[in-house]
Motif scaffolding. Structure first.
Motif, PDB file in Angstrom:
ATOM      1  N   HIS A  93       0.835  -1.203   0.000  1.00  0.00           N
ATOM      2  CA  HIS A  93       0.000   0.000   0.000  1.00  0.00           C
ATOM      3  C   HIS A  93       0.876   1.262   0.000  1.00  0.00           C
ATOM      4  O   HIS A  93       0.659   2.183  -0.794  1.00  0.00           O
ATOM      5  CB  HIS A  93      -0.923  -0.009   1.225  1.00  0.00           C
ATOM      6  CG  HIS A  93      -1.519   1.314   1.546  1.00  0.00           C
ATOM      7  ND1 HIS A  93      -2.474   1.929   0.745  1.00  0.00           N
ATOM      8  CD2 HIS A  93      -1.287   2.182   2.568  1.00  0.00           C
ATOM      9  CE1 HIS A  93      -2.799   3.102   1.269  1.00  0.00           C
ATOM     10  NE2 HIS A  93      -2.095   3.286   2.372  1.00  0.00           N
ATOM     11  N   ASP A 109      -3.302   8.596  -0.711  1.00  0.00           N
ATOM     12  CA  ASP A 109      -3.561   7.482   0.208  1.00  0.00           C
ATOM     13  C   ASP A 109      -5.003   7.013   0.024  1.00  0.00           C
ATOM     14  O   ASP A 109      -5.283   5.814  -0.126  1.00  0.00           O
ATOM     15  CB  ASP A 109      -3.319   7.988   1.644  1.00  0.00           C
ATOM     16  CG  ASP A 109      -3.534   6.925   2.709  1.00  0.00           C
ATOM     17  OD1 ASP A 109      -3.406   5.739   2.381  1.00  0.00           O
ATOM     18  OD2 ASP A 109      -3.819   7.298   3.864  1.00  0.00           O
ATOM     19  N   HIS A 162       4.067   7.168   5.709  1.00  0.00           N
ATOM     20  CA  HIS A 162       2.786   7.605   6.268  1.00  0.00           C
ATOM     21  C   HIS A 162       2.103   6.527   7.120  1.00  0.00           C
ATOM     22  O   HIS A 162       1.280   6.846   7.956  1.00  0.00           O
ATOM     23  CB  HIS A 162       1.847   8.117   5.169  1.00  0.00           C
ATOM     24  CG  HIS A 162       1.026   7.050   4.507  1.00  0.00           C
ATOM     25  ND1 HIS A 162       1.538   6.208   3.549  1.00  0.00           N
ATOM     26  CD2 HIS A 162      -0.258   6.676   4.678  1.00  0.00           C
ATOM     27  CE1 HIS A 162       0.593   5.378   3.161  1.00  0.00           C
ATOM     28  NE2 HIS A 162      -0.511   5.630   3.827  1.00  0.00           N
ATOM     29  N   ASP A 163       2.452   5.264   6.945  1.00  0.00           N
ATOM     30  CA  ASP A 163       1.794   4.213   7.721  1.00  0.00           C
ATOM     31  C   ASP A 163       2.732   3.509   8.713  1.00  0.00           C
ATOM     32  O   ASP A 163       2.375   2.462   9.258  1.00  0.00           O
ATOM     33  CB  ASP A 163       1.195   3.158   6.768  1.00  0.00           C
ATOM     34  CG  ASP A 163      -0.259   3.483   6.429  1.00  0.00           C
ATOM     35  OD1 ASP A 163      -0.798   4.465   6.978  1.00  0.00           O
ATOM     36  OD2 ASP A 163      -0.860   2.745   5.616  1.00  0.00           O
TER      37      ASP A 163
HETATM   38 MG    MG Z   1      -2.409   4.583   4.230  1.00  0.00          MG
END
Ligand code: MG
Length: 360
Positions: free
Chosen positions: A80, A199, A109-110
């Motif tokens: 992702h 995202d 970001h994750d």
């Molecule tokens: Mg994400």
């Protein structure tokens, strides 16, 4: 033949990027002073540090929606993050924003997601009530600033201020331990907003793909979605993969053109709003509602998540009672952070499969 030096790349940024773009020259410094890299801009260097971090490698075994061990073809948080990075870089280039910053932020970001996705997040937040709570975005900052301690200086990856600020989005629980220099919060650069939108495009489309692949959603149900119909019409093909990739293209191109219009308008009106057109926002919301109903809240996904929750709760209590079972490096932070936060950090860093392997 002369090579391209960092200064040349910085000059290119000056010439190529839009006035609203972040210049790596003004990345805001690092908490620990370092000499500059001869070849890479500050954002490129940050991106490389993120890719080489162990928190990034662990994303490959963390749940996106399905537990990460379920099937070889479903998304993990790593795939992702790569999809988001690819889109964010492309959109940044089209809008003349800084692609290296967008890429670094997208890849990171994750990082703060615990095992078992949002259920894991909720569960840790409950277990940390009154002690600063838990939230994946704030945890991402804690990882890059502190927990990812490969150089032993306790400043984590020692990233630039602008990248660190870009990672801090959404709610931060009261008293959550993040670095003082991130507060009070300031508007993040536009590249961070762009990553946020990419995202959403990435997860909406790939979750639909995963849900179809898993048989939780049938094509004829998806065909009732406005976005599916628009994509089908545009590609003139009724194969599932063509339609799905056309959906990504539709959302992506709309994001770029609507944001471009906002950037042009903002030259006279202040901070532009990066985002999709109103029409596309309606279609995205329809898709999100559809996924919630048929996928995120399906029994197959929920039963996995319930098992994850039980496991997290059981193990959290066990580590509190028997801290000697926590690895020494994590345990050594207890004096500074308190045992409860140490257990939370340790468990948040676990992959789904590592968590499941632990004896309750
Ligand atoms: Mg994400």
């Amino acid at each position: 033949m002369t090579w391209v030096r960092r200064e040349d790349l910085e000059d290119r940024e000056l010439h190529l990027l839009a006035p609203f773009a972040a210049q790596s020259r003004h990345a805001g410094g690092r908490r620990l002073a370092e000499s500059e890299d001869p070849l890479r801009t500050r954002f490129q260097r940050d991106r490389d540090r993120i890719i080489h971090s162990s928190a990034f490698r662990r994303l490959q075994h963390k749940t996106q929606v399905f537990a990460a061990h379920e099937g070889d073809h479903y998304r993990s948080r790593m795939t992702h993050s790569l999809e988001v990075a690819q889109m964010a870089r492309g959109a940044a280039i089209a809008l003349r924003l800084n692609p290296d910053l967008a890429e670094a932020v997208a890849l990171a970001h994750d990082l703060g997601h615990p095992p078992f996705g949002h259920v894991g997040e909720e569960c840790l937040d409950e277990l940390m009530q009154g002690e600063g709570g838990f939230r994946h975005n704030a945890q991402g900052c804690r990882i890059v600033d502190y927990l990812e301690d490969r150089y032993g200086h306790r400043h984590g990856l020692n990233l630039t201020l602008l990248v660190r600020r870009s990672l801090l989005k959404g709610r931060i629980p009261e008293n959550f331990p993040i670095s003082d220099d991130l507060l009070p919060r300031q508007d993040p650069p536009l590249e961070a907003n762009l990553v946020d939108k990419c995202d959403k495009i990435a997860y909406l489309c790939h979750d639909l793909d995963d849900a179809l692949r898993a048989g939780l959603v049938q094509e004829k149900q998806a065909a009732e979605l406005g976005l599916w119909q628009a994509a089908c019409q545009r590609c003139g093909d009724d194969s599932r993969q063509r339609i799905l990739s056309e959906m990504v293209a539709l959302l992506f191109q709309d994001l770029v053109s609507a944001s471009d219009a906002a950037l042009a308008e903002a030259a006279t009106r202040g901070r532009p709003r990066i985002g999709s057109s109103d029409r596309m926002q309606v279609q995205s919301s329809e898709l999100l509602a559809f996924l919630k109903e048929h996928f995120y809240r399906s029994e197959r996904v929920l039963s996995d998540m319930r098992a994850g929750r039980e496991k997290i709760e059981g193990l959290f209590c066990r580590f509190l009672e028997h801290p000697a079972e926590i690895p020494p490096k994590a345990r050594s932070r207890a004096e500074r952070d308190g045992l409860r936060r140490v257990v939370c950090d340790y468990m948040a860093g676990m992959t789904d499969r590592f968590l499941l392997r632990q004896e309750a």
